[in-house]
Design an enzyme around this catalytic site. Structure first.
Site, PDB file in Angstrom:
ATOM      1  N   ASP A 235       0.166   4.538   1.399  1.00 43.66           N
ATOM      2  CA  ASP A 235      -0.303   3.222   0.974  1.00 43.66           C
ATOM      3  C   ASP A 235      -1.399   2.828   1.960  1.00 43.66           C
ATOM      4  OD1 ASP A 235      -0.779   0.807  -0.212  1.00 43.66           O
ATOM      5  OD2 ASP A 235       1.322   0.185  -0.285  1.00 43.66           O
TER       6      ASP A 235
HETATM    7  C1  BGC Z   1      -0.991  -1.829  -2.132  1.00 42.67           C
HETATM    8  C2  BGC Z   1      -1.127  -0.647  -3.075  1.00 42.67           C
HETATM    9  C3  BGC Z   1      -2.550  -0.496  -3.486  1.00 42.67           C
HETATM   10  C4  BGC Z   1      -3.409  -0.341  -2.256  1.00 42.67           C
HETATM   11  C5  BGC Z   1      -4.877  -0.191  -2.550  1.00 42.67           C
HETATM   12  C6  BGC Z   1      -1.973  -1.765  -0.986  1.00 42.67           C
HETATM   13  O1  BGC Z   1      -1.986  -2.969  -0.304  1.00 42.67           O
HETATM   14  O2  BGC Z   1       0.312  -1.896  -1.631  1.00 42.67           O
HETATM   15  O3  BGC Z   1      -0.301  -0.829  -4.185  1.00 42.67           O
HETATM   16  O4  BGC Z   1      -2.695   0.571  -4.376  1.00 42.67           O
HETATM   17  O5  BGC Z   1      -3.264  -1.483  -1.435  1.00 42.67           O
HETATM   18  O6  BGC Z   1      -5.417  -1.394  -2.945  1.00 42.67           O
END
Ligand code: BGC
Length: 748
Positions: A235
């Site tokens: 993530d």
């Molecule tokens: C989120 C993800 C997301 C990623 C990219 C993170 O803060 O938890 O779900 O895909 O950011 O934006």
């Protein structure tokens, strides 16, 4: 690893290998021109393609996100799951895949798969369900759809990321059985049935180790056990120590980790802390996906926004759930309608955070109601509360106007909803804002008939439930929600959505109430496997609306259940046929749900668990038979002592019906375990354990003779370890115990 990839990896310098494991920027992987390695672009989903333009929204707009190019905003996962329709979800996936092709995006970052442990989780709208089977099936259908267009997905957030509070550091602590049965089973289904190109490791820790450096999760379970063939991407910002992550099985850190990450890998390889082979394997896996993406890349082909908007409407029609109807719905044409509520003009169609897309168009519920009501109708609108704060405090003037309009109408339609649901924080209660509560009360009192349309991605308390005539849960249903609300209110479409999570009466009824969101950096999942309906069933606590529930404009009768066998071994499949009939006067769709109950078990088990579902269209009077196949896992629980799934010999009930609280059909079967658990006897085994073993019981019976009856031993004796039986009752000495346990432990 493929030969050509292995060859390429062997040509890379340590520095190149260390660099490619981190992103080049926020969305792309690092290209290496010297070796002809292309870049790969990712973009957020899950319910639309959020390709950024490069500008950032101001923080007062909510969660600070970058602006994105317009794309279709489809229903969020929380709504989508209420369709219980795999084909529809696959269709959505295909449409998303096509939008990715148009935007030149190779990987769509979704679906979100986490289990709804508490209704307070701010991101529940991005997740499917409280039930792992439903979530897993929806996720697999979504992935299959997107990937059929040559676009990869990212199954997220792996794993146990069921809260937003301290999401980047909190430690999810739970027993192994809970982890396997509830929080991993959903991911397992999606991985095994759909092979996502990528899995996104969660921010949080699991039992003391960050998920992004958790070898048990990323390698042992995901790859070795489930056979995952893609890459693990972190993530965004989830990596703690990059070298530990690579060692654990992570392949790509996102976004750009820069010099620090690269240097950590180089230092770890140089010092011998990280084997170069582990790094090579990660790079090899990454290159495989990067080249797969490059080979699948198609010429940019624009999609027809109108066509995709129509699809968004068709999907939304299937996702909204009719919770209550005292007969006022469907509405007829003409008549006097008082539409009330700011959200009738500014609908809630999605939540905040990284999933938030810029819709290509938004249909306005008020306009759609006007169209559907026809030219002869009188339709008024009053705000009732302000859209800005969603009615934090009652505004008397706005409420009075709404009451005046409602009293003059035949039916009042009140739009209500949760002002902010977003990634990044949890809700602290389940209430609608005070202004909306006061409005619903006042309108319900004044109007002849009141219909409430809810717009929310997670349940709310409904202290007004008995004072209104109908409730339509429209969820967060995307950019065509306005049209879908009108379709359902006026009966152009008969409602067929069913709740994918339990709606509790109040927050304090919820399973994780006492422990959510944890303290001192720990979120202890003390309710264990008893999540959602598994909890309410077991506690015999009546929810407001149960899991799987939803009304229709027609009625259905469950007319028969048959199984192809009634006594079978755990490795044989069981076929179940359930008959359902449309007993009303119009066509409608029903989701047939199949639950399994273990009648007697050596461990606490839920009252019943969902093991199958199918949505069927039935014409008036039509009857259909729906067939399900249940395999071993449908009867198994995860046994912590053997670290594996286990079926116990005994009776199981197969229950079928239209919701978790309404299963009129029942069939009983007996399943035989072919892997009876091998118990190892020691001097600390109890008398009861000994008696549960046929040979043990025979020996004790002989020993007892006429002195005592082994069938009438009191509990305190049955629970005594053998060494204590020896000490307290002088029935056996240590030597006899040793001989007895050796005999029982010998291969029989
Ligand atoms: C989120 C993800 C997301 C990623 C990219 C993170 O803060 O938890 O779900 O895909 O950011 O934006």
């Amino acid at each position: 690893m493929q030969e050509n990839i292995r060859d390429l990896v062997s040509k890379m310098t340590l520095e190149e290998k260390a660099s490619i494991c981190s992103g080049a920027d926020s969305w792309r992987t690092l290209p290496i021109e010297r070796l002809g390695i292309p870049t790969m672009r990712m973009s957020d989903g899950p319910h639309g393609v959020r390709k950024e333009t490069g500008e950032t929204t101001k923080p007062e707009d909510g969660f600070p996100t970058d602006r994105s190019y317009p794309s279709t905003c489809y229903p969020t996962a929380s709504s989508l799951a209420c369709s219980w329709d795999r084909d529809l979800v696959t269709q959505l996936g295909k449409a998303l895949g096509q939008e990715c092709v148009a935007a030149d995006v190779s990987i769509l970052l979704g679906p979100g798969m986490n289990i709804k442990r508490s209704p307070l989780c701010g991101r529940n709208f991005e997740y499917f369900s409280e039930d792992p089977l439903l979530a897993g099936e929806m996720g697999a259908a979504y992935i299959n759809g997107v990937q059929s267009e040559g676009i990869g997905t990212s199954l997220k957030h792996f794993a146990t990321n069921s809260q937003e509070t301290n999401r980047m550091t909190t430690d999810s602590v739970m027993d192994e059985r809970t982890l396997r049965e509830i929080y991993l089973a959903n991911f397992e289904t999606a991985v095994k049935k759909a092979q996502p190109w990528t899995v996104m490791s969660a921010y949080n820790m699991l039992s003391g180790t960050y998920c992004s450096e958790n070898g048990s999760l990323l390698t042992d379970i995901l790859r070795k056990e489930w056979g995952f063939e893609g890459i693990v991407v972190s993530d965004w910002g989830a990596v703690n120590e990059m070298d530990d992550s690579i060692a654990a099985g992570l392949d790509l850190e996102m976004p750009a980790g820069g010099e620090d990450s690269k240097n950590k890998i180089i230092a770890a390889v140089t010092s011998g802390k990280l084997s170069e082979q582990a790094l090579d394997e990660a790079v090899g896996r990454l290159l495989q996906i990067v080249f797969k993406a490059a080979q699948s890349r198609k010429e940019k082909k624009p999609v027809d926004p109108q066509e995709h908007h129509e699809l968004a409407r068709r999907i939304a029609d299937e996702c909204m759930v009719l919770l209550k109807n005292d007969g006022v719905l469907p509405l007829g044409k003409g008549g006097k309608l008082a539409v009330v509520g700011a959200y009738a003009k500014e609908p809630k169609i999605q939540g905040g955070g990284s999933s938030q897309v810029t819709p290509t168009a938004v249909s306005i519920p008020l306009d759609e109601i006007r169209k559907a009501a026809g030219t002869g109708a009188q339709v008024t609108w009053s705000a009732g509360y302000s859209a800005g704060d969603g009615g934090a405090e009652p505004e008397e003037a706005l409420i009075s106007q709404a009451v005046a309009a409602a009293s003059a109408a035949d039916t009042a339609i009140v739009f209500a909803g949760v002002p902010i649901e977003s990634e990044g924080w949890d809700r602290d209660n389940m209430r609608l804002p005070e202004g909306q509560l006061a409005l619903i009360d006042a309108v319900a009192h004044a109007a002849k008939k009141t219909v409430v349309v809810l717009m929310n991605g997670s349940p709310v308390e409904m202290p007004w439930v008995d004072r209104v005539d109908a409730i339509l849960e429209s969820g967060l249903c995307g950019q065509a929600a306005g049209e879908a609300v009108a379709d359902l209110l006026f009966g152009t479409v008969s409602p067929s959505g069913k709740l994918a999570e339990t709606y509790p009466v109040k927050l304090s009824d919820t399973p994780a109430f006492l422990n959510y969101p944890g303290m001192c950096g720990r979120a202890e999942y003390r309710e264990g496997i008893f999540v959602g309906y598994r909890y309410y069933d077991k506690k015999q606590l009546k929810p407001l609306f149960p899991f799987g529930y939803g009304l229709s404009y027609t009625t259905f009768a469950y007319t028969g259940i048959e199984t192809d066998r009634s006594d079978f071994g755990e490795n044989e499949a069981l076929k179940v046929r359930v008959k359902v009939r449309n007993t009303g006067s119009r066509a409608g769709k029903e989701t047939v749900q199949l639950y399994v109950r273990d009648v007697q078990s050596s461990v606490p088990r839920p009252d019943k668990e969902l093991k199958g579902f199918a949505k069927v269209l039935l014409q008036p009077g039509e009857e259909k038979a729906v067939e399900f196949t249940l395999s071993r896992r449908a009867f198994a629980f995860y046994d912590e002592q053997i670290h594996d799934w286990r079926v116990e010999t005994g009776e199981f009930e197969i229950l079928a019906g239209g919701s978790s609280a309404d299963t009129p059909l029942k069939a009983a079967v007996t399943v035989h375990s072919t892997h009876e658990k091998k118990v190892v006897f020691t001097r600390n085994s109890t008398a009861g354990e000994l008696l549960a073993d046929p040979l043990g019981a025979q020996i004790i019976r002989q020993m007892a003779g006429d002195a005592f009856s082994i069938d009438e031993l009191p509990a305190y004796v049955l629970q005594m370890p053998l060494r204590s039986v020896h000490m307290q009752m002088r029935e056996m000495n240590e030597e006899q115990i040793a001989r007895l346990t050796a005999l029982l432990n010998a291969e029989r």
